[in-house]
Design a protein around this motif. Structure first.
Motif, short mmCIF file in Angstrom:
data_model
loop_
_atom_site.label_atom_id
_atom_site.label_comp_id
_atom_site.label_asym_id
_atom_site.label_seq_id
_atom_site.Cartn_x
_atom_site.Cartn_y
_atom_site.Cartn_z
N LEU A 1 12.56 40.27 59.42
CA LEU A 1 11.27 40.97 59.37
C LEU A 1 11.15 42.01 60.49
CD1 LEU A 1 8.97 37.98 58.39
CD2 LEU A 1 9.80 39.85 56.94
N ARG B 1 7.95 41.64 49.75
CA ARG B 1 8.96 40.62 49.46
C ARG B 1 9.31 40.73 47.98
NH1 ARG B 1 6.95 35.39 48.14
NH2 ARG B 1 5.00 36.37 48.76
N LYS B 2 10.58 40.57 47.64
CA LYS B 2 11.01 40.67 46.25
C LYS B 2 10.82 39.35 45.52
CE LYS B 2 12.65 44.91 45.80
NZ LYS B 2 12.01 45.85 44.85
N ARG C 1 15.85 39.77 43.70
CA ARG C 1 16.49 39.45 44.97
C ARG C 1 17.95 39.89 45.03
NH1 ARG C 1 14.91 33.48 45.42
NH2 ARG C 1 12.78 34.06 45.94
N GLU D 1 15.64 35.15 50.64
CA GLU D 1 14.52 36.08 50.46
C GLU D 1 15.02 37.50 50.67
OE1 GLU D 1 11.58 35.57 49.38
OE2 GLU D 1 10.90 33.56 50.00
N THR D 2 14.52 38.43 49.86
CA THR D 2 14.80 39.84 50.07
C THR D 2 13.48 40.56 50.36
OG1 THR D 2 16.82 40.00 48.76
CG2 THR D 2 15.50 41.99 48.91
N TYR D 3 13.46 41.32 51.45
CA TYR D 3 12.29 42.13 51.79
C TYR D 3 12.64 43.60 51.55
CZ TYR D 3 10.72 37.79 53.77
OH TYR D 3 10.35 36.47 53.91
N THR E 1 16.46 47.60 52.14
CA THR E 1 16.17 46.17 51.98
C THR E 1 16.63 45.42 53.23
OG1 THR E 1 18.25 46.00 50.75
CG2 THR E 1 16.22 45.92 49.46
N HIS F 1 17.54 41.29 54.09
CA HIS F 1 17.70 39.99 53.43
C HIS F 1 17.79 38.85 54.44
CE1 HIS F 1 18.77 42.57 50.08
NE2 HIS F 1 19.79 43.04 50.77
N VAL G 1 4.40 40.39 52.12
CA VAL G 1 5.44 39.82 52.99
C VAL G 1 5.18 38.33 53.20
CG1 VAL G 1 6.36 39.80 55.34
CG2 VAL G 1 6.02 41.99 54.14
#
Ligand SMILES: [Zn+2]
Length: 473
Positions: A172, A195-196, A201, A207-209, A225, A227, A447
């Motif tokens: 993050l 967030r995906k 993802r 988690e993928t942001y 991205t 991850h 998020v």
């Protein structure tokens, strides 16, 4: 050659701007591009902004090779399945078939984590905060310059941590302090951090942001991205270490990337019907002097003054002394290239000790005395940088909608498009239905998960998330 207008033909506009502004062109192998000097100058400025922030947050750069023995890719199952359709493989080299085929990296988790297994023995070896700038190859069936190319340039960060908390904090931190900060302050683009969903993802991530930006045609562009990979890659590649309590532990991973796609984001966020509008922080040329003259005497007098002016400016400035072109042509050409400030200088201006300054962003013209030009340009560049950001943010917010029903969601995606925010129950079926009905996908969730959002816009079930849908590049 006139550009198509954005309203009539946005893809045609994009293609012509990339071509006429001299940013890039298609190359011979399908889906590959030549990045031309002007386009590469923009990429270098983006690179600098991102690299400075990566280093300021404690990371260092290194380099891993582009060839990956194919058995390495097999070890992380989700990862290999996710990338299988896009991977290019070398089977023949040195005049013979290779015993083991080599994958051309689509991303480097596999080679990096198999190497980290040797580098990480104890908690004292952690964290590893590494990044590399390189090219990657992902076979592209519908290529578009900068947005989707078979080979592209990017940075990929790969960090290893002792705890899940450390790795999540890293994921993050990169999203906000590296990417969001560079997008907002340098590229003048206001993307949404998010967030995906599981369906969107990165293969192998927990988690993928993402940062999702809205382009001028009201389609979303995933702009980078970050991850959180949990212990998936440590398990697959045996990255174990001796923990503080003497027990054997698996390392936690992150990876994060930003690519030459960011150049596409700049073009499609700020461009208008005249061409590019470059944020001054990115512009290879921040101010251009177009000299105006009708004969040789005027020419030498004006050019001499123009050179003197440019040398005293302290910004990236250039005198357009091309003799074969008329001033009107040059004005259009620099507008097309998005240079933030144009300086017009002719014999009459010199008689009055003044110059005419024209802003690219809003087209405003003003006359400034020659000794005040430097200070004025500095102020204008700062103002153009923030005006472009404000305009992009206003456009994004004016193109964000909250439908009350599923029918309204469908019609908003159709026209005008934009970000469509609505409650979602979290089911993959509802997500897939919207995609099948409208081609819009969930671009991001907040998020931080959780909250009370009422009823799912699709099937009326209790909503678990607030989703933002859009059609996307
Ligand atoms: Zn639902």
């Amino acid at each position: 050659m006139a550009l198509p207008t954005q309203a009539d033909d946005f893809p045609g506009w994009y293609q012509e701007v990339v071509k006429q502004a001299g940013l890039a062109e298609n190359s011979l192998a399908r889906g590959t591009m030549v990045i031309k000097p002007y386009g590469f100058g923009i990429w270098e400025a983006i690179q600098r902004a991102v690299d400075d922030r990566i280093k300021a947050s404690g990371h260092v750069n290194l380099y891993f090779p582009m060839f990956i023995p194919s058995h390495l890719l097999e070890r992380e199952k989700e990862h290999v399945e996710g990338f299988a359709p896009e991977v290019a493989v070398v089977t023949h080299a040195g005049g013979e078939d290779l015993e083991e085929p080599l994958v051309v990296r689509p991303t480097s988790e596999t080679i990096i984590w198999s190497t980290y297994a040797k580098w990480i023995q104890s908690y004292r070896d952690l964290p590893l905060l590494y990044n590399q700038w390189c090219n990657v190859v992902r076979w592209e069936l519908r290529p578009r310059l900068f947005l989707r190319t078979t080979e592209f340039l990017w940075q990929e960060g790969h960090t290893a941590h002792e705890t899940a908390d450390d790795a999540m904090h890293e994921t993050l931190m990169i999203l906000h302090e590296v990417y969001l900060d560079a997008y907002e302050k340098v590229m003048a683009i206001p993307p949404h951090p998010g967030r995906k969903t599981a369906a969107e993802r990165f293969p192998g991530a927990v988690e993928t942001y993402t940062l999702e930006a809205l382009m001028r045609d009201r389609k979303a562009l995933q702009s980078c991205t970050s991850h959180y990979l949990g212990q998936n890659f440590a398990k697959a590649y045996g990255v174990k270490f001796l923990g503080r309590e003497g027990t054997e532990e698996l390392a936690y991973a992150t990876s994060w990337g930003l690519s030459t796609r960011a150049v596409g984001a700049v073009i499609m966020t700020h461009g208008d019907d005249k061409g590019l509008r470059l944020p001054p922080a990115l512009a290879p040329t921040q101010a251009v002097v177009v000299p105006i003259y009708r004969n040789d005497d005027e020419r030498s007098r004006v050019l001499e003054a123009a050179e003197k002016l440019v040398h005293g400016l302290g910004v990236r400035a250039h005198v357009d002394d091309r003799d074969d072109l008329r001033p009107g042509y040059k004005f259009n050409d620099w507008e097309l290239k998005g240079v933030p400030v144009r300086i017009e200088l002719g014999p009459r201006d010199l008689d009055e000790s003044q110059a005419v300054l024209v802003r690219r962003d809003i087209g405003e013209k003003e006359t400034v005395s020659l000794d005040a030009v430097g200070k004025r340009i500095e102020d204008l560049l700062a103002d153009i940088q923030s005006t472009l950001y404000d305009q992009a943010r206003e456009f994004r917010d004016a193109s964000t909608f909250r439908p009350a029903s599923y029918d309204e969601l469908r019609s908003l995606v159709e026209d005008p498009g934009g970000f469509i925010v609505a409650p979602w129950c979290g089911s993959p079926e509802c997500e897939a239905k919207v995609k099948a009905d409208t081609k819009a996908t969930i671009r991001f969730l907040p998020v931080e998960p959780g909250g009370d959002f009422g009823r799912c816009i699709v099937d009326g079930a209790p909503a678990a998330e607030e989703a933002t849908w859009a059609q996307a590049y």
